[in-house]
Design a protein around this motif. Structure first.
Motif, PDB file in Angstrom:
ATOM      1  N   ARG A 269     -75.127 -13.068  -0.296  1.00  0.00           N
ATOM      2  CA  ARG A 269     -73.869 -13.256   0.429  1.00  0.00           C
ATOM      3  C   ARG A 269     -73.259 -11.910   0.835  1.00  0.00           C
ATOM      4  NH1 ARG A 269     -71.988 -16.856  -2.945  1.00  0.00           N
ATOM      5  NH2 ARG A 269     -70.982 -15.322  -4.275  1.00  0.00           N
ATOM      6  N   ASP A 270     -73.276 -10.964  -0.090  1.00  0.00           N
ATOM      7  CA  ASP A 270     -72.701  -9.643   0.202  1.00  0.00           C
ATOM      8  C   ASP A 270     -73.498  -8.911   1.268  1.00  0.00           C
ATOM      9  OD1 ASP A 270     -70.772 -10.133  -1.679  1.00  0.00           O
ATOM     10  OD2 ASP A 270     -71.677  -8.892  -3.254  1.00  0.00           O
ATOM     11  N   ARG A 271     -74.818  -9.035   1.233  1.00  0.00           N
ATOM     12  CA  ARG A 271     -75.637  -8.341   2.233  1.00  0.00           C
ATOM     13  C   ARG A 271     -75.391  -8.894   3.638  1.00  0.00           C
ATOM     14  NH1 ARG A 271     -81.764  -7.673   0.211  1.00  0.00           N
ATOM     15  NH2 ARG A 271     -81.890  -6.611   2.255  1.00  0.00           N
ATOM     16  N   LEU A 272     -75.210 -10.206   3.740  1.00  0.00           N
ATOM     17  CA  LEU A 272     -74.907 -10.792   5.050  1.00  0.00           C
ATOM     18  C   LEU A 272     -73.531 -10.333   5.536  1.00  0.00           C
ATOM     19  CD1 LEU A 272     -76.252 -14.426   4.529  1.00  0.00           C
ATOM     20  CD2 LEU A 272     -77.283 -12.638   5.936  1.00  0.00           C
ATOM     21  N   ASP A 273     -72.551 -10.293   4.642  1.00  0.00           N
ATOM     22  CA  ASP A 273     -71.207  -9.842   5.023  1.00  0.00           C
ATOM     23  C   ASP A 273     -71.230  -8.380   5.464  1.00  0.00           C
ATOM     24  OD1 ASP A 273     -70.167 -12.317   4.447  1.00  0.00           O
ATOM     25  OD2 ASP A 273     -69.443 -11.777   2.447  1.00  0.00           O
ATOM     26  N   THR A 274     -71.940  -7.552   4.731  1.00  0.00           N
ATOM     27  CA  THR A 274     -72.035  -6.137   5.086  1.00  0.00           C
ATOM     28  C   THR A 274     -72.726  -5.953   6.434  1.00  0.00           C
ATOM     29  OG1 THR A 274     -72.120  -5.498   2.755  1.00  0.00           O
ATOM     30  CG2 THR A 274     -72.938  -3.896   4.358  1.00  0.00           C
ATOM     31  N   ALA A 275     -73.773  -6.736   6.681  1.00  0.00           N
ATOM     32  CA  ALA A 275     -74.496  -6.635   7.949  1.00  0.00           C
ATOM     33  C   ALA A 275     -73.606  -7.013   9.129  1.00  0.00           C
ATOM     34  CB  ALA A 275     -75.739  -7.532   7.912  1.00  0.00           C
ATOM     35  N   GLY A 277     -70.403  -6.514   9.356  1.00  0.00           N
ATOM     36  CA  GLY A 277     -69.536  -5.386   9.610  1.00  0.00           C
ATOM     37  C   GLY A 277     -70.268  -4.200  10.209  1.00  0.00           C
ATOM     38  N   ALA A 278     -71.564  -4.048   9.871  1.00  0.00           N
ATOM     39  CA  ALA A 278     -72.341  -2.908  10.354  1.00  0.00           C
ATOM     40  C   ALA A 278     -73.081  -3.206  11.651  1.00  0.00           C
ATOM     41  CB  ALA A 278     -73.347  -2.491   9.276  1.00  0.00           C
ATOM     42  N   LYS A 279     -72.879  -4.379  12.220  1.00  0.00           N
ATOM     43  CA  LYS A 279     -73.549  -4.782  13.460  1.00  0.00           C
ATOM     44  C   LYS A 279     -75.073  -4.833  13.300  1.00  0.00           C
ATOM     45  CE  LYS A 279     -69.451  -4.595  15.358  1.00  0.00           C
ATOM     46  NZ  LYS A 279     -68.672  -5.840  15.515  1.00  0.00           N
ATOM     47  N   THR A 280     -75.516  -5.159  12.103  1.00  0.00           N
ATOM     48  CA  THR A 280     -76.955  -5.340  11.864  1.00  0.00           C
ATOM     49  C   THR A 280     -77.223  -6.768  11.413  1.00  0.00           C
ATOM     50  OG1 THR A 280     -76.682  -4.497   9.589  1.00  0.00           O
ATOM     51  CG2 THR A 280     -77.381  -2.915  11.298  1.00  0.00           C
ATOM     52  N   ALA A 367     -79.852 -13.289   9.433  1.00  0.00           N
ATOM     53  CA  ALA A 367     -80.701 -12.183   8.994  1.00  0.00           C
ATOM     54  C   ALA A 367     -79.912 -10.893   8.920  1.00  0.00           C
ATOM     55  CB  ALA A 367     -81.878 -12.019   9.952  1.00  0.00           C
ATOM     56  N   VAL A 368     -80.350 -10.052   7.987  1.00  0.00           N
ATOM     57  CA  VAL A 368     -79.907  -8.663   7.924  1.00  0.00           C
ATOM     58  C   VAL A 368     -80.995  -7.839   8.600  1.00  0.00           C
ATOM     59  CG1 VAL A 368     -79.366  -6.720   6.417  1.00  0.00           C
ATOM     60  CG2 VAL A 368     -78.667  -9.047   5.770  1.00  0.00           C
TER      61      VAL A 368
END
Length: 371
Positions: A269-275, A277-280, A367-368
């Motif tokens: 969940r955190d990796r998807l949220d971070t992605a 924000g980072a446009k990835t 996807a990240v």
């Protein structure tokens, strides 16, 4: 085959391209009576459907059809209903068959393709989150293979281990209160070096999270003489013996495993949220499929039961109703989600299965991206 036989190498072999037709059959099963009485009927019906699919497909030669049917007959005779879990996966081509009893539900499906349908096996591996457990003391070291179903003792890779010379009496020392002296003995230090070296080979062949279970003195000594105590996922300071059973060890591990699994869900969940924000971040089947084809997907999250039959049209995916697909239509991909998962894995990415409807806003798949 057991879920913990689903090594990365095994899955890679199953995903390999094969002469058409490679047939995959999946169905839900039941562990106990009376529900399991329906499984045999369901299997007969699916085998009949598989035969009809083979008969109707113009791409399947008579020789190939007969060979695959013969493999299916052998598989059906070899299925042990006493080992049933939540689903059954049967894979067959002209030369072989494989039977997998899987602790995750799967829909009724028969798929003909040039590779086996592996998404249910990948889901079982991802959902089981395989791990190793080393339970050890000064007089023994046992390795266990862990899944959601429990622990299985490992009788190869050099395990179980015991020291070549035992010049102490653990029970006497425990009674007299000088048990810590066991772990200052040079023979014990050498034994623990052997345990660490043997463990290195296991982790190199099949990397998994590692849980260590032993007395605090044992954990401390293993950290002192080897490498793996410092890199372990978790240490559980509990004493074990060579006679400790799988259920007993599982009870000691239960709190640590529950915390580890919850951390895994939160991490996705955190990796998807971070992605985002980072446009990835990529969302939706078409967008994620394109990114996977370019090798850009670091992690793909897929809803548990999401599947889609599509037709390729000018580089894009167009959903089609499976009922409208003619036998042998080469323009149709029966399970593009399975192909997506295979592509991500082949390019070194990760796959995570998430709860149904949790990616509703992103077309059931997200996807990240690496870039």
């Amino acid at each position: 085959m057991d879920t913990d036989a689903l090594t990365s190498g095994t899955l890679q072999k199953l995903r390999a391209t094969r002469p058409y037709p490679a047939l995959s059959l999946t169905m839900p099963t039941h562990r106990r009576a009376p529900d399991n009485t329906q499984d045999a009927v369901r299997l007969r019906n699916l085998l009949a459907e598989a035969g009809n699919r083979l008969d109707a497909d113009p791409r399947v030669s008579r020789e190939a059809r007969d060979a695959v049917k013969a493999q299916l007959d052998r598989a059906a005779a070899d299925i042990d209903p006493r080992r049933a879990l939540e689903s059954l996966v049967v894979l067959a081509d002209a030369d072989e068959y494989q039977i997998w009893q899987v602790p995750r539900t799967a829909p009724e499906r028969v798929v003909l393709s040039d590779s086996y349908l592996t998404r249910n096996l990948v889901a079982a591996k991802a959902g089981a989150r395989l791990f190793w457990v080393l339970s050890f003391s000064a007089d023994h070291a046992a390795l266990w293979s862990g899944t959601n179903e429990g622990l299985r003792p490992v009788k190869d890779h050099g395990f179980p281990l015991s020291p070549p010379h035992q010049n102490f009496d653990p029970e006497r020392q425990a009674r007299s209160g000088d048990a810590p002296s066991i772990y200052t003995d040079e023979d014990t230090r050498n034994f623990f070096r052997t345990v660490d070296d043997t463990l290195r080979g296991v982790l190199a062949a099949e990397p998994r999270p590692l849980f260590l279970v032993g007395l605090p003195q044992a954990l401390s000594l293993l950290e002192d003489v080897g490498d793996h105590a410092r890199s372990a996922t978790c240490t559980v300071p509990k004493g074990t013996t060579a006679e400790t059973t799988a259920p007993e060890l599982a009870r000691e591990l239960e709190p640590a495993l529950a915390e580890w699994r919850e951390q895994g869900v939160a991490a996705v969940r955190d990796r998807l949220d971070t992605a985002r924000g980072a446009k990835t971040f990529a969302g939706g089947l078409d967008e994620v499929w394109a990114a996977a084809g370019e090798g850009r997907v670091a992690l793909v999250a897929v809803e548990e039961h999401f599947q889609r039959t599509v037709r390729m049209a000018e580089g894009h995916l167009e959903a089609v109703d499976p009922a409208d697909v003619a036998p042998g239509d080469e323009g149709v991909r029966e399970d593009i989600v399975d192909e997506l998962i295979e592509t991500v894995l082949d390019n070194g990415g990760e796959v995570a299965f998430v709860a149904d409807d949790s990616l509703d806003d992103h077309g059931r798949v997200a996807a990240v991206l690496r870039f």
